[in-house]
Design a protein around this motif. Structure first.
Motif, short mmCIF file in Angstrom:
data_model
loop_
_atom_site.label_atom_id
_atom_site.label_comp_id
_atom_site.label_asym_id
_atom_site.label_seq_id
_atom_site.Cartn_x
_atom_site.Cartn_y
_atom_site.Cartn_z
N ASP A 75 0.90 -1.36 0.11
CA ASP A 75 0.04 0.14 0.03
C ASP A 75 0.92 1.40 0.10
N THR A 76 2.16 1.24 0.56
CA THR A 76 2.87 2.53 0.69
C THR A 76 4.17 2.21 0.11
N LEU A 77 4.95 3.27 -0.18
CA LEU A 77 6.25 3.12 -0.82
C LEU A 77 7.24 2.29 0.30
N GLU A 78 7.16 2.83 1.32
CA GLU A 78 8.12 2.09 2.49
C GLU A 78 7.57 0.71 2.54
N GLY A 79 6.37 0.30 2.34
CA GLY A 79 6.10 -1.29 2.11
C GLY A 79 6.67 -1.98 1.04
N VAL A 80 6.61 -1.25 -0.26
CA VAL A 80 6.89 -1.98 -1.42
C VAL A 80 8.57 -2.02 -1.27
N PHE A 81 9.16 -0.94 -0.89
CA PHE A 81 10.72 -1.09 -0.41
C PHE A 81 11.14 -2.17 0.41
N GLY A 82 10.33 -2.30 1.54
CA GLY A 82 10.64 -3.30 2.41
C GLY A 82 10.27 -4.67 1.81
N ALA A 83 9.42 -4.70 1.07
CA ALA A 83 9.01 -6.01 0.30
C ALA A 83 10.27 -6.59 -0.71
N ALA A 84 10.79 -5.49 -1.43
CA ALA A 84 11.62 -5.70 -2.35
C ALA A 84 13.02 -6.13 -1.55
N ALA A 85 13.29 -5.65 -0.49
CA ALA A 85 14.51 -6.07 0.37
C ALA A 85 14.36 -7.34 1.08
N ASP A 86 13.01 -7.77 1.23
CA ASP A 86 12.85 -9.15 1.75
C ASP A 86 12.98 -10.11 0.74
N ALA A 87 12.56 -9.58 -0.71
CA ALA A 87 12.65 -10.81 -1.85
C ALA A 87 14.08 -10.91 -2.22
N LEU A 88 14.74 -9.83 -2.03
CA LEU A 88 16.46 -9.89 -2.49
C LEU A 88 16.84 -10.99 -1.12
N LEU A 89 16.44 -10.82 -0.17
CA LEU A 89 17.06 -11.60 0.86
C LEU A 89 16.75 -13.23 0.76
N SER A 90 15.43 -13.20 0.35
CA SER A 90 15.07 -14.71 0.15
C SER A 90 15.73 -15.23 -1.15
N VAL A 91 15.99 -14.60 -2.19
CA VAL A 91 16.91 -15.19 -3.23
C VAL A 91 18.18 -15.59 -2.69
N THR A 92 18.65 -14.70 -1.72
CA THR A 92 20.21 -14.78 -1.45
C THR A 92 20.32 -15.79 -0.17
N ALA A 93 19.45 -15.73 0.61
CA ALA A 93 19.85 -16.69 1.89
C ALA A 93 18.81 -17.49 2.53
N GLY A 94 17.58 -17.43 1.51
CA GLY A 94 16.52 -18.25 2.41
C GLY A 94 15.39 -17.28 3.04
N ASP A 95 14.56 -17.71 3.98
CA ASP A 95 13.76 -17.16 4.74
C ASP A 95 14.16 -15.78 5.41
N PRO A 96 13.61 -14.63 4.96
CA PRO A 96 14.07 -13.29 5.97
C PRO A 96 13.63 -13.29 7.29
N GLU A 97 12.65 -14.40 7.86
CA GLU A 97 12.16 -14.14 9.10
C GLU A 97 13.25 -15.03 9.87
N ARG A 98 14.35 -15.67 9.38
CA ARG A 98 15.09 -16.32 10.07
C ARG A 98 16.47 -15.55 10.38
N VAL A 99 16.38 -14.27 9.96
CA VAL A 99 17.74 -13.31 9.97
C VAL A 99 17.23 -12.69 11.40
N ARG A 100 18.16 -12.86 12.34
CA ARG A 100 18.02 -12.19 13.47
C ARG A 100 18.47 -10.62 13.48
#
Length: 122
Positions: free
Chosen positions: A1-26
């Motif tokens: 819904d927001t620019l901040e949200g889409v930038f955050g989602a893009a960062a999480d997608a990049l993290l998913s591609v490179t290291a797996g589940d972003p939720e596992r990053v402490r």
């Protein structure tokens, strides 16, 4: 819904591609980030490129904890990135992203909110 949200989602997608589940990053390390670019596309390119650089140069897996974007004249981003160093026992060594490219890059408001298209060089 927001620019901040889409930038955050893009960062999480990049993290998913490179290291797996972003939720596992402490949240063990914190880095501030400030960027300014002429438009949103270049801001997205710079933001994701910085995340790739921090991973490659410092082995840091980072995601935005706080993110603020302003679009008055130029596009500005202020973020607090949190994460941890890559650990083979906790993170999956997935696709190696060499760069974020400008080819086909798009940040636009769609019918259902903001949309981003990013091409990664792997």
């Amino acid at each position: 819904d927001t620019l901040e949200g889409v930038f955050g989602a893009a960062a999480d997608a990049l993290l998913s591609v490179t290291a797996g589940d972003p939720e596992r990053v402490r949240e063990l390390e914190e880095r501030p980030l400030a960027l300014e670019e002429p438009d949103l596309e270049l801001l997205m390119l710079g933001f994701l490129s910085e995340l790739v650089f921090l991973r490659d140069a410092h082995e840091l897996l980072l995601r935005p904890k706080r993110l603020r974007i302003q679009r008055e004249g130029s596009a500005r981003l202020e973020a607090r990135l949190v994460g941890e160093k890559f650990a083979p026992t906790r993170h999956r060594s997935a696709t190696e992203v060499k760069a974020v490219t400008a080819h086909g890059l798009r940040v636009a408001r769609g019918v259902d909110g903001w949309e981003v298209r990013v091409t990664l060089d792997v």
